[in-house]
Design a protein around this motif. Sequence first.
Motif, PDB file in Angstrom:
ATOM      1  N   LEU A  81      75.064 -38.148 -16.690  1.00 33.59           N
ATOM      2  CA  LEU A  81      74.006 -38.854 -17.413  1.00 33.59           C
ATOM      3  C   LEU A  81      73.610 -40.160 -16.742  1.00 33.59           C
ATOM      4  O   LEU A  81      72.456 -40.588 -16.855  1.00 33.59           O
ATOM      5  N   ALA A  82      74.559 -40.793 -16.064  1.00 30.92           N
ATOM      6  CA  ALA A  82      74.363 -42.179 -15.625  1.00 30.92           C
ATOM      7  C   ALA A  82      74.346 -42.325 -14.109  1.00 30.92           C
ATOM      8  O   ALA A  82      74.836 -43.312 -13.564  1.00 30.92           O
ATOM      9  N   GLY A  83      73.775 -41.361 -13.425  1.00 30.37           N
ATOM     10  CA  GLY A  83      73.565 -41.513 -11.992  1.00 30.37           C
ATOM     11  C   GLY A  83      74.838 -41.615 -11.181  1.00 30.37           C
ATOM     12  O   GLY A  83      74.877 -42.323 -10.170  1.00 30.37           O
ATOM     13  N   ASP A 132      69.317 -38.106  -5.939  1.00 30.17           N
ATOM     14  CA  ASP A 132      68.184 -37.822  -6.819  1.00 30.17           C
ATOM     15  C   ASP A 132      68.661 -37.841  -8.265  1.00 30.17           C
ATOM     16  O   ASP A 132      69.316 -36.913  -8.719  1.00 30.17           O
ATOM     17  N   HIS A 133      68.358 -38.939  -8.970  1.00 33.33           N
ATOM     18  CA  HIS A 133      68.760 -39.087 -10.370  1.00 33.33           C
ATOM     19  C   HIS A 133      67.534 -39.472 -11.207  1.00 33.33           C
ATOM     20  O   HIS A 133      67.420 -40.614 -11.660  1.00 33.33           O
ATOM     21  N   PRO A 134      66.604 -38.558 -11.396  1.00 30.00           N
ATOM     22  CA  PRO A 134      65.346 -38.925 -12.075  1.00 30.00           C
ATOM     23  C   PRO A 134      65.543 -39.412 -13.507  1.00 30.00           C
ATOM     24  O   PRO A 134      64.907 -40.382 -13.926  1.00 30.00           O
ATOM     25  N   PHE A 135      66.445 -38.765 -14.265  1.00 26.80           N
ATOM     26  CA  PHE A 135      66.665 -39.189 -15.645  1.00 26.80           C
ATOM     27  C   PHE A 135      67.240 -40.592 -15.688  1.00 26.80           C
ATOM     28  O   PHE A 135      66.741 -41.479 -16.395  1.00 26.80           O
ATOM     29  N   PHE A 136      68.297 -40.820 -14.901  1.00 20.55           N
ATOM     30  CA  PHE A 136      68.916 -42.140 -14.888  1.00 20.55           C
ATOM     31  C   PHE A 136      67.942 -43.207 -14.413  1.00 20.55           C
ATOM     32  O   PHE A 136      67.894 -44.304 -14.964  1.00 20.55           O
TER      33      PHE A 136
END
Length: 218
Positions: A164-166, A7-11
């Motif tokens: 930051l980058a998944g 789960d990496h919503p920002f990336f």
Amino acid sequence: MPGGRVDHPFFARVYARAAPALDRRGLAERRAALLAGLAGDVVEIGAGEGRNFPHYPPEVTRVVAVEPEPRLRRLARERAASAPVRVEVVDALAGRLPVDDASLDAAVACLVLCSVADQEAALNEAYRVLRPGGQLRYLEHVRAPSAGLRGVQRLLDATVWPRLAGGCHTGRDTLSAVERTGFAVPEPVRFLFPSVPRVRTPFSFHVLGTAHRPPAAP
């Protein structure tokens, strides 16, 4: 069977917005080169939002596209509907591919071996699902050649960048890992991306190539 929670919503949001610009700056041509000449049954490991799908040649009969991140997987399924070949997007992890042993002609790893939780497990799975003589096509950013930039990569990878980058790591020695798995690894194409004269960053160093699972012994 679900592959596990990633789960990496920002990336996912940032990548989906940035990917078209990266393709216009030359990544689309690299994607096309990565997939040129493929045929038969293929697994794509970490398909993201499916930006490779338009580049698969018609000789490919089936692509099993593995993507565990739910937002990227949804986008990939939308893109698969217009792909020139049959693409099945599945929820699974690189370390547990939902594919039988020695059943595929090729595996594709595009900007994903930097971010898998266990690179060794992912490569072992790619080796397992390939038929003897099968291909691992890879397009990855890798460890810098200079000691100074390698130090910056280590600092980034130990602190903020993976968050930051998944899960991405800038300085993995991916080619050595591919070779340790048992693949035959001819010298790849090495290039800088983005290509900016006299500019080198921890993210610049890329390789594009084909490794092979050795043929079965006679």
